[in-house]
Design a protein around this motif. Structure first.
Motif, PDB file in Angstrom:
ATOM      1  N   LEU A  98      14.592   5.758   1.816  1.00 55.87           N
ATOM      2  CA  LEU A  98      15.754   4.910   2.091  1.00 55.87           C
ATOM      3  C   LEU A  98      15.456   3.871   3.171  1.00 55.87           C
ATOM      4  N   LEU A  99      14.474   4.193   4.033  1.00 50.95           N
ATOM      5  CA  LEU A  99      14.074   3.243   5.081  1.00 50.95           C
ATOM      6  C   LEU A  99      12.989   2.271   4.595  1.00 50.95           C
ATOM      7  N   ASP A 100      12.732   2.269   3.285  1.00 52.74           N
ATOM      8  CA  ASP A 100      11.728   1.379   2.664  1.00 52.74           C
ATOM      9  C   ASP A 100      10.295   1.712   3.039  1.00 52.74           C
ATOM     10  N   VAL A 101      10.039   2.967   3.431  1.00 45.48           N
ATOM     11  CA  VAL A 101       8.665   3.416   3.630  1.00 45.48           C
ATOM     12  C   VAL A 101       8.027   3.591   2.253  1.00 45.48           C
ATOM     13  N   GLN A 102       6.843   3.001   2.076  1.00 50.18           N
ATOM     14  CA  GLN A 102       6.125   3.156   0.806  1.00 50.18           C
ATOM     15  C   GLN A 102       5.235   4.391   0.886  1.00 50.18           C
ATOM     16  N   ILE A 103       5.313   5.239  -0.122  1.00 52.83           N
ATOM     17  CA  ILE A 103       4.546   6.490  -0.131  1.00 52.83           C
ATOM     18  C   ILE A 103       3.669   6.518  -1.373  1.00 52.83           C
ATOM     19  N   LYS A 104       2.387   6.642  -1.157  1.00 50.09           N
ATOM     20  CA  LYS A 104       1.412   6.561  -2.244  1.00 50.09           C
ATOM     21  C   LYS A 104       0.621   7.860  -2.301  1.00 50.09           C
ATOM     22  N   LYS A 105       0.852   8.647  -3.345  1.00 47.35           N
ATOM     23  CA  LYS A 105       0.166   9.933  -3.504  1.00 47.35           C
ATOM     24  C   LYS A 105      -1.166   9.759  -4.236  1.00 47.35           C
ATOM     25  N   GLU A 106      -1.979  10.821  -4.194  1.00 44.10           N
ATOM     26  CA  GLU A 106      -3.313  10.812  -4.806  1.00 44.10           C
ATOM     27  C   GLU A 106      -4.124   9.602  -4.331  1.00 44.10           C
ATOM     28  N   SER A 107      -4.049   9.369  -3.033  1.00 44.14           N
ATOM     29  CA  SER A 107      -4.756   8.250  -2.409  1.00 44.14           C
ATOM     30  C   SER A 107      -5.611   8.792  -1.269  1.00 44.14           C
ATOM     31  N   ASN A 108      -6.858   9.067  -1.584  1.00 46.29           N
ATOM     32  CA  ASN A 108      -7.766   9.696  -0.637  1.00 46.29           C
ATOM     33  C   ASN A 108      -8.576   8.630   0.098  1.00 46.29           C
ATOM     34  N   VAL A 109      -8.383   8.532   1.404  1.00 47.80           N
ATOM     35  CA  VAL A 109      -9.087   7.522   2.205  1.00 47.80           C
ATOM     36  C   VAL A 109     -10.521   7.980   2.444  1.00 47.80           C
ATOM     37  N   GLN A 110     -11.462   7.119   2.114  1.00 51.16           N
ATOM     38  CA  GLN A 110     -12.878   7.418   2.313  1.00 51.16           C
ATOM     39  C   GLN A 110     -13.438   6.771   3.569  1.00 51.16           C
ATOM     40  N   GLN A 111     -12.931   5.584   3.884  1.00 53.74           N
ATOM     41  CA  GLN A 111     -13.524   4.844   5.010  1.00 53.74           C
ATOM     42  C   GLN A 111     -12.474   3.972   5.677  1.00 53.74           C
ATOM     43  N   ILE A 112     -12.582   3.903   7.011  1.00 53.79           N
ATOM     44  CA  ILE A 112     -11.760   2.998   7.813  1.00 53.79           C
ATOM     45  C   ILE A 112     -12.706   2.125   8.620  1.00 53.79           C
ATOM     46  N   CYS A 113     -12.553   0.818   8.497  1.00 56.49           N
ATOM     47  CA  CYS A 113     -13.374  -0.092   9.306  1.00 56.49           C
ATOM     48  C   CYS A 113     -12.507  -1.258   9.772  1.00 56.49           C
ATOM     49  N   THR A 114     -12.999  -1.963  10.764  1.00 53.59           N
ATOM     50  CA  THR A 114     -12.236  -3.079  11.303  1.00 53.59           C
ATOM     51  C   THR A 114     -12.368  -4.296  10.396  1.00 53.59           C
ATOM     52  N   ASP A 115     -11.366  -5.143  10.444  1.00 50.47           N
ATOM     53  CA  ASP A 115     -11.356  -6.393   9.681  1.00 50.47           C
ATOM     54  C   ASP A 115     -10.825  -7.485  10.600  1.00 50.47           C
ATOM     55  N   GLU A 116     -11.597  -8.550  10.764  1.00 53.73           N
ATOM     56  CA  GLU A 116     -11.250  -9.584  11.742  1.00 53.73           C
ATOM     57  C   GLU A 116      -9.891 -10.207  11.476  1.00 53.73           C
ATOM     58  N   LYS A 117      -9.546 -10.400  10.229  1.00 48.61           N
ATOM     59  CA  LYS A 117      -8.288 -11.069   9.891  1.00 48.61           C
ATOM     60  C   LYS A 117      -7.095 -10.112   9.906  1.00 48.61           C
ATOM     61  N   ASN A 118      -7.297  -8.911   9.363  1.00 46.13           N
ATOM     62  CA  ASN A 118      -6.160  -8.048   9.065  1.00 46.13           C
ATOM     63  C   ASN A 118      -6.041  -6.797   9.925  1.00 46.13           C
ATOM     64  N   GLY A 119      -6.936  -6.593  10.850  1.00 53.46           N
ATOM     65  CA  GLY A 119      -6.875  -5.397  11.681  1.00 53.46           C
ATOM     66  C   GLY A 119      -7.813  -4.324  11.183  1.00 53.46           C
ATOM     67  N   PHE A 120      -7.399  -3.605  10.128  1.00 50.90           N
ATOM     68  CA  PHE A 120      -8.216  -2.513   9.599  1.00 50.90           C
ATOM     69  C   PHE A 120      -8.237  -2.534   8.081  1.00 50.90           C
ATOM     70  N   LYS A 121      -9.396  -2.197   7.543  1.00 51.83           N
ATOM     71  CA  LYS A 121      -9.559  -2.112   6.094  1.00 51.83           C
ATOM     72  C   LYS A 121      -9.817  -0.666   5.722  1.00 51.83           C
ATOM     73  N   LEU A 122      -9.001  -0.140   4.813  1.00 57.90           N
ATOM     74  CA  LEU A 122      -9.136   1.232   4.349  1.00 57.90           C
ATOM     75  C   LEU A 122      -9.620   1.224   2.907  1.00 57.90           C
ATOM     76  N   THR A 123     -10.691   1.955   2.661  1.00 60.55           N
ATOM     77  CA  THR A 123     -11.240   2.072   1.310  1.00 60.55           C
ATOM     78  C   THR A 123     -10.897   3.445   0.759  1.00 60.55           C
ATOM     79  N   LEU A 124     -10.258   3.471  -0.415  1.00 58.20           N
ATOM     80  CA  LEU A 124      -9.880   4.730  -1.047  1.00 58.20           C
ATOM     81  C   LEU A 124     -10.994   5.220  -1.963  1.00 58.20           C
ATOM     82  N   SER A 125     -10.897   6.474  -2.375  1.00 58.77           N
ATOM     83  CA  SER A 125     -11.955   7.067  -3.203  1.00 58.77           C
ATOM     84  C   SER A 125     -12.067   6.396  -4.570  1.00 58.77           C
TER      85      SER A 125
END
Length: 420
Positions: free
Chosen positions: A204-231
């Motif tokens: 109801l608060l407009d939080v987006q919830i994405k299931k079956e989304s396994n994060v493999q890697q977190i790295c920095t991104d100059e433009k956007n802050g952080f880039k997350l790569t899923l499996s």
């Protein structure tokens, strides 16, 4: 592109999501499994509601206050403190109430006085004044009677689910004991009622919830802050990240140098073995709670205080063995030990079984808080600027639900301040 990406949909993640969304930040929650809730999920088996072992909300804890502030309703009842304690094979009335103390033959009159004074002291204790030492060191320095010591060790296990008094911080353990003395709450429908409410309000608060989304890697991104790569190869960007999973898993995800790699990798989890049982009836209806002072065992009938079945007359009970850190227990032997403890309290119970579930090694808390442990990470919750942690292990002074919910709120508040 989101303001905040939360990895994990347990109580810590949902708590953070609520505070962030209410501050008009865009939030995406990523869950690696098919269902949300983490270890707060309740499984329905043959019409019976089983938590992942015996769960209780501490009514005087910070977690309950935060959940109620978020509009989460806690339906259920508090168990009575009456019951039994075992020393070896001998049973005694538990001296946890005034009537129990008078009726129990476990303590001598001198020991009863020491126990009463100790309970009064614990109730009014200022945790900040407790020295940096283990729970065992604190007990040995402050208690004379061996039987009073045994009660205090058992009460510590009950309050923290932890069987490592020689390791665990006295500050944290005594804080747990103090809030446990303020009564607990067993929830109707199990802890799934918390998960469902938090999930629905987040949507109801407009939080987006994405299931079956396994994060493999977190790295920095100059433009956007952080880039997350899923499996599955998908890329997601976020200005901030809150990680709520196992501490060791964060090291594997981070493609970023940070000063807490050793802290995360060396954290030890608190473990327990649990036997959850549903019965058609209790052979001994008045025996609802028991602990042992000589063995790390616990027994309680939660359905006497909470609705845990689709069938009104069914009984749901839990029997737990608190495990030592890194204990390599024989699963079959542990199961037999738990069954024998139930048999001692409820002889003939196997004739009434509807269904049961044995979990030989469940994670109760992802971090065993050690004495003299002072981690800057747990004070700031920031691995690096923009990446925060939350969970039952991420609070320096609390555990379990209180640690998860309070750290979720604090991580969200850090990000809200940054964004402003």
């Amino acid at each position: 592109m989101k303001d905040v990406i939360i990895i994990g949909t347990g109580l810590a993640g949902y708590t953070a999501a609520h505070y962030l969304a209410k501050s008009n930040l865009s939030v995406l929650m990523l869950e690696k499994s098919k269902t949300v809730g983490g270890r707060a999920q309740t499984k329905k088996i043959s019409g019976q509601y089983f938590n992942m072992g015996p769960h209780a909300v501490y009514k005087k804890g910070e977690g309950a206050a935060i959940l109620e502030h978020l509009g989460i309703e806690l339906h259920g009842r508090s168990p009575k403190l009456s019951g039994e304690i075992y020393e070896q094979n001998d049973a005694y009335t538990a001296p946890f109430t005034a009537s129990g103390l008078l009726a129990s033959s476990y303590l001598s009159w001198k020991e009863r006085k020491e126990w009463m004074l100790l309970i009064m002291r614990l109730s009014s204790m200022k945790i900040d004044d407790v020295p940096q030492q283990s729970y065992e060191q604190w007990i040995e320095s402050n208690v004379r009677s061996d039987r009073v010591k045994g009660l205090l060790y058992a009460l510590g296990r009950l309050a923290s689910y932890c069987h490592a008094p020689d390791i665990i911080s006295a500050k944290v353990m005594l804080a747990q004991v103090k809030i446990a003395l303020g009564k607990v709450l067993y929830l109707d429908g199990g802890w799934q009622s918390l998960v469902d409410q938090l999930h629905n309000k987040a949507v109801l608060l407009d939080v987006q919830i994405k299931k079956e989304s396994n994060v493999q890697q977190i790295c920095t991104d100059e433009k956007n802050g952080f880039k997350l790569t899923l499996s599955n190869g998908e890329i997601i960007y976020g200005k901030h990240v809150i990680f709520t999973g196992e501490p060791q898993a964060l090291n594997q995800m981070l493609d970023i140098e940070h000063p807490y790699r050793d802290d995360l990798s060396t954290m030890k989890a608190v473990k327990a073995a649990s036997l959850d049982v549903a019965l058609t009836k209790l052979p001994q209806p008045k025996r609802l709670f028991a602990m042992s002072t000589t063995d790390p065992l616990y027994f309680a009938v939660h359905s006497s205080y909470a609705k845990l079945s689709e069938h009104g007359d069914s009984i749901v009970l839990h029997c737990l063995k608190y495990l030592r850190p890194s204990e390599q227990a024989n699963n079959e032997q542990v199961r037999i030990e738990l069954e024998q403890f139930i048999e001692r309290l409820q002889p003939g119970w196997k004739n009434e079984v509807i269904t049961s579930r044995f979990m030989p090694s469940i994670t109760v808390n992802h971090r065993l808080p050690r004495a003299n442990e002072e981690s800057p990470l747990l004070q700031s919750l920031a691995v690096i600027p923009g990446i925060y942690v939350a969970g039952d292990w991420a609070s320096p002074h609390s555990m379990l639900l209180d640690g998860a919910v309070s750290s979720g709120r604090l991580a969200a508040e850090h990000i809200i301040r940054e964004m402003r």
